[in-house]
Enzyme design. Structure first.
Site, PDB file in Angstrom:
ATOM      1  N   ASP A  72       1.530   5.214   1.431  1.00 48.43           N
ATOM      2  CA  ASP A  72       0.813   6.281   2.249  1.00 48.43           C
ATOM      3  C   ASP A  72       1.546   7.795   2.220  1.00 48.43           C
ATOM      4  O   ASP A  72       2.690   7.416   1.867  1.00 48.43           O
ATOM      5  CB  ASP A  72       0.806   5.960   4.100  1.00 48.43           C
ATOM      6  CG  ASP A  72       0.733   4.526   4.366  1.00 48.43           C
ATOM      7  OD1 ASP A  72      -0.080   4.049   4.320  1.00 48.43           O
ATOM      8  OD2 ASP A  72       1.161   3.866   4.913  1.00 48.43           O
ATOM      9  N   ASP A 105       8.784   5.159  13.148  1.00 47.46           N
ATOM     10  CA  ASP A 105       9.524   4.378  13.975  1.00 47.46           C
ATOM     11  C   ASP A 105      10.787   3.834  14.418  1.00 47.46           C
ATOM     12  O   ASP A 105      11.637   3.815  15.035  1.00 47.46           O
ATOM     13  CB  ASP A 105       8.590   2.940  14.241  1.00 47.46           C
ATOM     14  CG  ASP A 105       7.954   2.201  13.399  1.00 47.46           C
ATOM     15  OD1 ASP A 105       8.507   3.387  12.295  1.00 47.46           O
ATOM     16  OD2 ASP A 105       7.361   1.363  13.361  1.00 47.46           O
ATOM     17  N   ASP A 109       1.216  -1.013  -0.289  1.00 50.20           N
ATOM     18  CA  ASP A 109       0.116   0.131  -0.276  1.00 50.20           C
ATOM     19  C   ASP A 109       0.802   1.752   0.296  1.00 50.20           C
ATOM     20  O   ASP A 109       2.013   1.231   0.317  1.00 50.20           O
ATOM     21  CB  ASP A 109      -0.994  -0.307   1.275  1.00 50.20           C
ATOM     22  CG  ASP A 109      -0.374  -0.050   2.408  1.00 50.20           C
ATOM     23  OD1 ASP A 109      -0.808  -0.808   3.423  1.00 50.20           O
ATOM     24  OD2 ASP A 109       0.589  -0.106   3.342  1.00 50.20           O
TER      25      ASP A 109
END
Length: 454
Positions: A52, A131, A50
């Site tokens: 983002d 992260d 996907d």
């Protein structure tokens, strides 16, 4: 900043719908970047799952640009732009702190875990809030450049997974799921976890107990349905994370009999990986049936030893284990029910007399239960002859099935003729039964194997 000629990302490899969102945000006067795993995978030559997008537009402003948009989430407010079945996720740049406003509050526990984070900021702040360094790369639609604020490009070249920031413990406390993500990305990308980031995981593994079981269910699916389930299982156990997700199974593996419990789980996960690599469908119900079978099996045999009937024993064992598991990983009902059916059919597959096998063939969960039986036979947990019988029974014609059923039927024992009781003995026996009935004592003996109620 890395200009377009110096990196390998091309718009030809980006989803047309993601490009539409990027360009429309730019035309509306907002900054718009492709970010995260999509950028990382494009640089590695992989096909992103996907795409983002990160922007300086607030979720409400994104919704103002796109009519096919829906705002979701409370912990992290996001905008989903829908193009049929494809969803392009748009997130506003996160900041380090902000004042006032219910939509700009960050809520953090005393332990440092972020409960809600809708603090908006700049792209620089956004990058440093992510992260791992390899997930903090931005592709700018304005000039097609690549922006790297955290050294992610160098880590991609070195095959290293590294948390952003100097304190891995603080980053894990902010979101303990990052420990699971470290394992997942290491397996998916073939990277090593930076030693400084790997070191505190065992000590902090218990923090996963503070994460919602529903969120851990989603993370478990990503770990075990990505084509690297067996490797993920081994890494999770190495870092003491598997015990946080499946405590009863982990306890069983620690005291395994011979080697078949761990062999069974390993074979089941390897089977899942092979199916994914071959493009075959995989079922979450089967996956969780494999992961939880050992505690179910042990409880089932314990209940049989107590004299409970087989059908009741497997039902109760399944209920107890599944219910306990819900407190850690909340398996959705649409997967939990077929999972329990797979378990329930295992004792029934052992009975091959009469019309039972023919009835089982028409059961909607037969194929999954049969595949489960094959794994048990391969792992040495059940007799391979049973699995071979069912394999053959499915393939032969009706006449051969009849012959197989007759050869499996137990021999009928001849009833011994008893001498008729004397009149006095019959009266005494009748009186004894009446006395037992009045005292509430059962007079019908149960078979030793506990199968009377089947």
């Amino acid at each position: 900043m890395v200009p377009r000629p110096e990196h390998s990302i091309s718009r030809a490899h980006i989803s047309p719908n993601a490009l539409k969102v990027l360009n429309r945000l730019k035309q509306a006067g907002f900054q718009a970047y492709l970010v995260g795993g999509g950028v990382r995978d494009l640089l590695l030559g992989h096909e992103p799952k996907d795409f983002d997008i990160a922007t300086d537009a607030t979720p409400e402003e994104v919704r103002g640009v796109f009519r096919n948009c829906r705002l979701i989430g409370r912990r992290f407010r996001l905008a989903h732009v829908f193009f049929g079945r494809e969803i392009v996720e748009v997130a506003t740049f996160r900041g380090s702190n902000a004042e006032g406003g219910s939509e700009t509050e960050a809520q953090v526990t005393e332990q440092g875990m972020i409960l809600r984070d809708n603090v908006y900021g700049s792209i620089t702040e956004d990058a440093l809030r992510r992260d791992f360094t390899v997930n903090a790369l931005y592709y700018n639609i304005a000039d097609f450049s690549l922006v790297d604020y955290a050294g992610g490009l160098a880590d991609i070249e070195q095959g290293r997974l590294r948390l952003i920031g100097a304190d891995p413990v603080a980053r894990y406390r902010e979101d303990p799921v990052r420990m699971l993500r470290a394992v997942r990305f290491a397996c998916k990308l073939g990277f090593i976890i930076d030693p400084d980031c790997a070191a505190p995981i065992r000590e902090l593994a218990g923090l996963l107990g503070e994460i919602s079981p529903a969120r851990l269910f989603e993370e478990a699916l990503k770990l075990f349905h990505g084509g690297y389930a067996l490797q993920a299982f081994e890494k999770l156990r190495h870092h003491d994370l598997f015990a946080q997700l499946f405590p009863e199974t982990d306890a069983c593996l620690a005291r395994q009999e011979h080697d078949f419990p761990i062999t069974f789980v390993s074979r089941g996960l390897d089977n899942t990986d092979r199916r994914i690599l071959e493009g075959k469908p995989v079922a979450p119900a089967f996956l969780f049936a494999v992961l939880l079978w050992e505690p179910v099996r042990l409880r089932y045999h314990a209940l049989l030893a107590e004299g409970m009937a087989s059908a009741e024993a497997i039902a109760l064992a399944s209920h107890e284990v599944a219910s306990a598991q819900q407190r850690r990983v909340a398996i959705q009902k649409r997967f939990a029910l077929p999972m329990r059916e797979i378990w329930a059919l295992q004792p029934r597959l052992e009975r091959r007399q009469g019309k039972r096998p023919l009835v089982l063939l028409s059961h909607p969960r037969f194929r999954a239960a049969y595949d489960f039986l094959l794994l048990r036979a391969e792992a040495g947990e059940t007799d391979p002859e049973l699995a071979e019988w069912w394999t053959r029974f499915q393939d032969v014609d009706a006449a051969e099935r009849t012959r197989m059923l007759s050869s499996s039927a137990p021999r009928k024992r001849k009833r011994r003729k008893r001498k008729p009781k004397a009149k006095g003995e019959a009266v005494a026996a009748s009186a004894g039964k009446e006395a037992a009935s009045e005292a509430g004592v059962a007079t019908t003996a149960q078979p030793r194997n506990g199968q009377a109620n089947e």
